[in-house]
Design a protein around this motif. Structure first.
Motif: not given
Length: 363
Positions: A132-136, A293-302, A164-169
């Motif tokens: 829901n545009d969580c990154f902003r 490296e930190g044990g997770c996958t991180i992405a930002v999508n537009y 713009v959304n942030l994904w951490i999994g």
């Protein structure tokens, strides 16, 4: 016959336009090149060296940096028992049928949420994936670590991103096949994302049917999930195909969905840290991920608004065709009966179609 024509289309689209693999660009395209070679052709590509200037590429590898910057942030943590939110699972009342399930969403302090992702307990899978545009909004403190838009994409598309959304999994979460009515620029910051992609012309291979909507409810006290049907009852159009059937069910799944398993192979792409995937509107995609490296996958999508132009009209026309598989003549693709309910017509209005996808959107 319509069936032969549709099946020929799957091959011809690949031969004439898409080729056998997704294009890789070693540097960002100009806005003209991006519009001409990819957006107008509704063709995906992977772009390297487009976000190499982002501080996030180095800073976000350290979980303590994220926890410190977001120490006071309350974020929407999605919880499931097996990492299968926005997916099909056995119906809670009729296990021989399926329902569409959404995750339990729980407001959680970010440091606690990150710990649950990087060090997952046995009884649940956590994913930060609020779309829901969580990154902003929820992650505003991190905005300076990335660009607020992709300049050459914004120029080509004539607008800035709607969301713009942030994904951490982690490796336990998967996103089932679906499509979005957005032009998607998907930037991986840490780890890798593994996509299966199919063009909109392959819509009949997805066996889209309507399923009753349900939601997971999680109890922290008992550490157990409950699957609850939504009230009032609602039905969600969703792709029926699981490209990775559980062990021992492969033969059964292949016989149920021959158009998918016997047709052209999906495009398989891995998007690595520092790369952007351009995922065109209405492309079907299934997503897995590998941690960094930190044990997770991180992405930002537009997410950029798509143009409801002639391509959308062609897709709706194709989707509305009554189709009967030559491999499975007794199972017409247009048949969408699920547990006694009838799917809405395939030629629904653009507004209703977009709203359904907003409610159902991965991954």
């Amino acid at each position: 016959m319509i069936e032969k024509g549709v099946e020929s289309l799957w091959e011809e689209v690949r031969e004439v336009s898409l080729g056998n693999s997704v294009d890789r660009l070693l540097s960002p395209p100009t806005s003209l090149q991006f519009l001409r070679d990819f957006v107008s052709q509704n063709k995906p590509c992977i772009i390297s060296n487009a976000i190499s200037h982002w501080p996030a590429l180095s800073l976000w590898l350290n979980p303590s940096y994220l926890s410190t910057v977001l120490s006071s942030s309350l974020v929407s943590l999605h919880l499931t028992p097996h990492g299968n939110a926005d997916a099909l699972v056995p119906h809670p009342l009729h296990p021989s049928t399926l329902c569409f399930v959404s995750a339990h969403v729980q407001p959680t302090p970010f440091p606690q949420a990150l710990d649950l992702i990087c060090q997952p307990p046995d009884h649940l899978v956590s994913y930060l994936q609020q779309q829901n545009d969580c990154f902003r909004t929820e992650y505003g403190e991190l905005e300076s670590d990335c660009d607020d838009h992709i300049p050459w994409a914004s120029d080509a598309l004539g607008c800035h991103p709607e969301a713009v959304n942030l994904w951490i999994g982690n490796h336990l979460s998967e996103t089932s096949f679906h499509k979005d009515h957005y032009e998607n620029l998907y930037a991986v910051v840490s780890g890798e994302k593994h996509f299966l992609l199919l063009p909109p012309t392959d819509v009949h291979r997805m066996y889209i049917r309507e399923y009753p909507a349900a939601r997971y409810s999680y109890s922290e006290e008992s550490e157990e999930f409950c699957l609850e049907l939504e009230e009032p009852q609602r039905y969600v159009p969703w792709c029926s195909v699981n490209p990775y059937p559980p062990a021992g069910t492969e033969k059964q799944e292949r016989s149920k969905f021959p158009l998918y398993f016997n047709g052209p192979k999906p495009f398989e792409v891995t998007v690595k840290a520092g790369e952007i995937l351009y995922l065109p509107s209405m492309w079907f995609h299934y997503v897995r991920q590998s941690p960094g490296e930190g044990g997770c996958t991180i992405a930002v999508n537009y997410w950029y608004d798509m143009q409801f132009d002639i391509k959308y009209a062609y897709f709706n026309f194709l989707q509305s065709l009554p189709y009967r598989s030559t491999d499975s003549p007794k199972m017409p693709e247009s048949e969408c009966e699920v547990s006694g309910s009838h799917a809405s017509p395939n030629h629904e209005s653009a507004a209703k179609d977009v709203e359904a996808n907003k409610e159902c959107e991965e991954v």
